[in-house]
Enzyme design. Structure first.
Site, PDB file in Angstrom:
ATOM      1  N   LYS A  26       0.833  -1.211   0.000  1.00 22.58           N
ATOM      2  CA  LYS A  26       0.000   0.000   0.000  1.00 22.58           C
ATOM      3  C   LYS A  26       0.864   1.256   0.000  1.00 22.58           C
ATOM      4  CE  LYS A  26      -2.082  -1.119   3.835  1.00 22.58           C
ATOM      5  NZ  LYS A  26      -1.455  -2.445   4.036  1.00 22.58           N
ATOM      6  N   THR A  27       1.835   1.272   0.897  1.00 21.65           N
ATOM      7  CA  THR A  27       2.696   2.453   0.968  1.00 21.65           C
ATOM      8  C   THR A  27       3.475   2.595  -0.333  1.00 21.65           C
ATOM      9  OG1 THR A  27       2.842   2.178   3.352  1.00 21.65           O
ATOM     10  CG2 THR A  27       4.513   3.562   2.331  1.00 21.65           C
ATOM     11  N   ASP A 209      -1.797   7.781   3.697  1.00 16.98           N
ATOM     12  CA  ASP A 209      -1.377   6.440   4.136  1.00 16.98           C
ATOM     13  C   ASP A 209      -2.021   6.134   5.495  1.00 16.98           C
ATOM     14  OD1 ASP A 209      -0.115   4.023   4.056  1.00 16.98           O
ATOM     15  OD2 ASP A 209       1.929   4.792   4.274  1.00 16.98           O
ATOM     16  N   GLU A 210      -2.123   4.861   5.849  1.00 12.96           N
ATOM     17  CA  GLU A 210      -2.669   4.436   7.148  1.00 12.96           C
ATOM     18  C   GLU A 210      -4.038   5.072   7.401  1.00 12.96           C
ATOM     19  OE1 GLU A 210      -1.018   2.199   8.842  1.00 12.96           O
ATOM     20  OE2 GLU A 210       1.103   2.440   8.354  1.00 12.96           O
ATOM     21  N   GLN A 240      -5.535  -3.286  10.816  1.00 15.73           N
ATOM     22  CA  GLN A 240      -4.430  -2.652  11.528  1.00 15.73           C
ATOM     23  C   GLN A 240      -4.854  -1.364  12.241  1.00 15.73           C
ATOM     24  OE1 GLN A 240      -0.367  -2.842   9.688  1.00 15.73           O
ATOM     25  NE2 GLN A 240      -1.529  -3.408   7.885  1.00 15.73           N
ATOM     26  N   ARG A 605       5.219  -7.218  11.024  1.00 18.83           N
ATOM     27  CA  ARG A 605       6.433  -6.418  10.795  1.00 18.83           C
ATOM     28  C   ARG A 605       7.581  -7.318  10.344  1.00 18.83           C
ATOM     29  NH1 ARG A 605       4.269  -2.915   9.194  1.00 18.83           N
ATOM     30  NH2 ARG A 605       2.414  -4.123   9.611  1.00 18.83           N
TER      31      ARG A 605
HETATM   32  N1  ATP Z   1       5.076  -5.458  -6.522  1.00 14.77           N
HETATM   33  C1  ATP Z   1       6.050  -5.609  -5.624  1.00 14.77           C
HETATM   34  N2  ATP Z   1       7.150  -6.328  -5.914  1.00 14.77           N
HETATM   35  C2  ATP Z   1       8.133  -6.501  -5.012  1.00 14.77           C
HETATM   36  N3  ATP Z   1       8.123  -5.999  -3.783  1.00 14.77           N
HETATM   37  C3  ATP Z   1       7.062  -5.272  -3.413  1.00 14.77           C
HETATM   38  C4  ATP Z   1       5.973  -5.047  -4.306  1.00 14.77           C
HETATM   39  N4  ATP Z   1       5.062  -4.288  -3.646  1.00 14.77           N
HETATM   40  C5  ATP Z   1       5.559  -4.068  -2.418  1.00 14.77           C
HETATM   41  N5  ATP Z   1       6.758  -4.649  -2.261  1.00 14.77           N
HETATM   42  C6  ATP Z   1       7.596  -4.651  -1.037  1.00 14.77           C
HETATM   43  O1  ATP Z   1       6.857  -5.261   0.002  1.00 14.77           O
HETATM   44  C7  ATP Z   1       7.124  -4.646   1.253  1.00 14.77           C
HETATM   45  C8  ATP Z   1       5.838  -4.167   1.881  1.00 14.77           C
HETATM   46  O2  ATP Z   1       5.324  -3.063   1.145  1.00 14.77           O
HETATM   47  P1  ATP Z   1       4.621  -1.837   1.852  1.00 14.77           P
HETATM   48  O3  ATP Z   1       5.422  -1.399   3.018  1.00 14.77           O
HETATM   49  O4  ATP Z   1       4.290  -0.862   0.818  1.00 14.77           O
HETATM   50  O5  ATP Z   1       3.307  -2.576   2.374  1.00 14.77           O
HETATM   51  P2  ATP Z   1       2.080  -1.968   3.142  1.00 14.77           P
HETATM   52  O6  ATP Z   1       0.864  -2.545   2.535  1.00 14.77           O
HETATM   53  O7  ATP Z   1       2.186  -0.497   3.186  1.00 14.77           O
HETATM   54  O8  ATP Z   1       2.300  -2.604   4.592  1.00 14.77           O
HETATM   55  P3  ATP Z   1       1.730  -2.093   6.009  1.00 14.77           P
HETATM   56  O9  ATP Z   1       0.284  -2.478   6.025  1.00 14.77           O
HETATM   57  O10 ATP Z   1       2.507  -2.845   7.023  1.00 14.77           O
HETATM   58  O11 ATP Z   1       1.926  -0.614   6.051  1.00 14.77           O
HETATM   59  C9  ATP Z   1       8.102  -3.527   0.964  1.00 14.77           C
HETATM   60  O12 ATP Z   1       9.400  -3.980   1.216  1.00 14.77           O
HETATM   61  C10 ATP Z   1       7.880  -3.264  -0.519  1.00 14.77           C
HETATM   62  O13 ATP Z   1       9.017  -2.704  -1.116  1.00 14.77           O
HETATM   63 MG    MG Z   2       2.345   0.869   4.774  1.00 20.86          MG
END
Ligand code: ATP
Ligand code: MG
Length: 670
Positions: A26-27, A209-210, A240, A605
């Site tokens: 997402k981020t 975000d969040e 979350q 995490r």
């Molecule tokens: N399409 C992709 N290919 C490879 N790696 C990815 C891809 N999308 C995300 N990632 C990697 O996966 C990990 C998690 O991504 P991110 O932090 O954006 O998730 P999130 O959904 O924001 O998580 P959270 O809910 O904990 O905030 C990061 O290391 C990111 O670089």
């Molecule tokens: Mg995130």
């Protein structure tokens, strides 16, 4: 980027919501979308606004974008927390908001002091409850009158009365608290069409975000900022949501769909962070919570290492064992310190852990906890020094003028604040002017003049070129003049607490003196330098390779290859105590559900390995108590593993530590 992520990045026909589990990118969607808007769609960087939850998250996002867009364009982007966006809006619109441009922001501690002086009580629990209630009202956009109407019991009536005088004082000081940083811009946009249009025209796309942790006030701010064009991208995960106790409401997720019928909902299902083992445990746990939006997360990162669950005798043993395992794992996995995080439910748990890490000379940073510079006694002393260095520092003035008490009351401070605001000068300067003095009763005026006279003489001396003797003498004289040690004994719950706090003060003084000597600084130079250090420390930028110690709340959004989750016990996680300020909310099933989400945040995490520990005994309220393993462990589908035979089991904690140190620190061990 997978197809769903690409869709989220490219979608520009209207508002969109990316709703997806932990680690699904997402981020990353937010970062890529900013880069897409600026790099490929020709958006001016300054027309793109992104809101993150912490300063740390904002700076991480900026760093990533520098690689994609170059530093120059990233400088123009507006990436900040809700609160910094609020500060910026208020600074720019101070006139419309009825504030002077140099208004001050009072942090939670300063505000607690204000409430304390308004209520004239030392009942900490009551004061905290009042502070939290005021905060909840502000987050729900209720002013003191509305709060009075909504008050349902004696405690709330009490809080509403304080809320009235609290707001009056803040206004008089030309100060705002953290909640005002959201509430005031929100009211301003609602009431003032010119301001609203200006900001709506400025923002071409807003990314959040969040989103699950926004409160009613932040939601309104977002609505006003985006207006009818509604060009925004929100990302979040209902599993979350961990800030219910602070007024965040998951209803905001459902509300988006109601308020924006054209909202595009995008789901992401692949997790790119964790092994299948870790993800399965997280999924298993969170299915216990009722679902707002069902989702299925999967990972193709293999099964990886099993999750370990270990029983520890007590907190000390736990800290030592984790420190030791951590350093062994670092060697074994050829990892760096920053690959490791130790996470816990509440701040107090950091202390034993810090001690154990220090013993083994393992570098660490504590995030989201109370740092040395946040302690009340340190802030008291620094308030005096800040004021000496900069008489414009109104919060420092208020703090110093009232700590220790010297007969300067709220009425006097309010009179000074009002006068200062009218004349656009600081409160300190106002205190020296006859116009302001005329409004103050004679007894208080005398106290005020003594205080101001002392500070002026002191400031003169403090700005003289330095010599070591000089700074040391000045500091000691200050302590004597304000009789601070005596004050600590007066206000602390018992002598032991007072002694500990005085110890902290001595530590601070030693540190200040040695810093001044090293660099040959005058006291004023020293103080400016201290402000900088505390700022850096807060951003956690000091130690590049260090283990992260963090509360679960502060770990949100982050990831680490190896995570140690400590204190996984009933009563602690889920946290069911009543004494901490986070717990004045109603109990019931929602409480457990929020605790479960917190556990889910903790588990997710971890990228490659996850280790849970719990203590069979723990000291509570001065007594040794037996503890039970957290229900969450079973809910993750895990069982406790048989205790591994420990070679030091029969030794005392000290003997055990010495033995382990000898094992670990011998040449070639790392
Ligand atoms: N399409 C992709 N290919 C490879 N790696 C990815 C891809 N999308 C995300 N990632 C990697 O996966 C990990 C998690 O991504 P991110 O932090 O954006 O998730 P999130 O959904 O924001 O998580 P959270 O809910 O904990 O905030 C990061 O290391 C990111 O670089
Ligand atoms: Mg995130």
């Amino acid at each position: 980027m997978n197809p769903a992520q690409q869709q989220a990045v490219r979608y520009l026909d209207g508002p969109s919501l990316v709703l997806a589990g932990a680690g699904s990118g997402k981020t990353r969607v937010i970062t890529s979308k900013i880069s897409y808007l600026v790099g490929q769609c020709g958006y001016e960087p300054k027309s793109v606004f992104a809101v993150t939850f912490t300063n740390k998250a904002a700076s991480e996002m900026r760093e990533r974008l520098i690689k994609m867009l170059g530093a120059e364009r990233v400088l123009e982007l507006n990436i900040s927390t809700f609160h910094s966006l609020g500060v910026r809006m208020l600074r720019e619109e101070s006139k419309a908001a009825g504030l002077k441009t140099g208004f001050s922001v009072m942090d939670a501690q300063d505000c607690f002091g204000l409430i304390q002086s308004l209520v004239a009580s030392t009942d900490k629990a009551r004061l905290k409850a009042i502070q939290q209630q005021i905060s909840l009202w502000k987050n729900a956009l209720l002013d003191p009158d509305a709060a009075t109407h909504s008050a349902q019991n004696a405690m709330m009536m009490d809080a509403a009365r304080v809320y009235h005088s609290y707001q009056t004082s803040l206004r008089a000081y030309q100060a705002v608290d953290f909640d005002d940083l959201i509430m005031l811009p929100c009211q301003l946009l609602a009431d003032n069409e010119d301001v609203r249009e200006k900001w709506q025209n400025r923002i071409r796309h807003l990314l959040i975000d969040e989103y699950q942790d926004t409160n009613a006030c932040q939601y309104e701010l977002m609505r006003h900022l985006t207006g009818v064009r509604a060009m925004f991208t929100a990302v979040g995960d209902d599993d979350q949501a961990i800030y219910g106790w602070r007024g965040a409401t998951m209803q905001n997720l459902a509300r988006l769909q109601d308020d924006y019928p054209v909202l595009k909902l995008i789901k992401l299902e692949q997790n790119y962070r964790s092994t299948q083992t870790i993800l399965a445990a997280a999924n298993h746990l969170i299915t216990r919570n009722p679902k707002l939006f069902p989702k299925q997360l999967w990972s193709d990162l293999g099964t990886g290492e099993a999750i370990s669950v270990s029983r520890m005798d007590g907190e000390l043993e736990q800290a030592q064992a984790v420190a030791i395992r951590l350093s062994a794992a670092r060697t074994e996995k050829r990892a760096t310190w920053k690959d490791f995080a130790v996470l816990y439910r509440s701040n107090q748990q950091a202390r034993a852990m810090e001690q154990a890490l220090r013993d083994l000379r393992i570098p660490y940073t504590v995030s989201g906890g109370q740092s040395f510079f946040d302690k009340a006694e340190v802030r008291d002393i620094l308030a005096y020094l800040r004021l000496v260095a900069n008489e414009q520092d109104d919060p420092a003035f208020i703090r110093a003028a009232t700590t220790p008490r010297r007969g300067i009351g709220q009425a006097t401070l309010q009179a000074l604040g009002e006068y200062a605001a009218k004349r656009h000068i600081s409160m300190f300067a106002a205190a020296c002017e006859q116009g302001a003095q005329a409004a103050i009763n004679p007894k208080q005026l005398q106290a005020l003049q003594t205080f101001v006279g002392f500070l002026q003489r002191y400031a003169m001396r403090a700005s003289q070129p330095a010599s070591r003797e000089h700074v040391a003498t000045l500091l000691d004289e200050l302590m004597a003049a304000i009789n601070y040690e005596h004050y600590l004994y007066d206000v602390s719950s018992d002598d032991r607490a007072a002694r500990m706090r005085w110890q902290t003060v001595l530590e601070l003084l030693d540190w200040l003196k040695s810093r001044a000597t090293e660099s040959n600084w005058s006291l004023s130079e020293l103080v400016q330098h201290v402000a900088l250090i505390t700022m850096l420390e807060r951003q956690g930028e000091q130690s590049p390779d260090a283990v992260t110690l963090s509360t679960l709340h502060a770990a949100k959004g982050l990831e680490f290859p190896h995570v140690y989750l400590i204190g996984v016990e009933e009563g602690l996680l889920p946290h069911l105590g009543r004494e901490s300020d986070e717990d004045s909310l109603a109990g019931g099933p929602e409480r457990i559900e929020e605790e479960r989400r917190l556990m889910y945040v903790g588990i997710t995490r971890a990228q490659r390995s996850l280790h849970l520990t719990w203590c069979a005994r723990r000291r509570r309220g001065g007594q040794d108590q037996a503890c039970e393993i957290s229900r969450f462990v079973a809910e993750m589908g895990l069982e406790q593993q048989p205790a591994v035979a420990d070679p030091g089991a029969s030794l005392t904690p000290k003997g055990r530590l010495d033995m382990l140190k000898a094992m670990l620190l011998k040449p070639g061990a790392s």
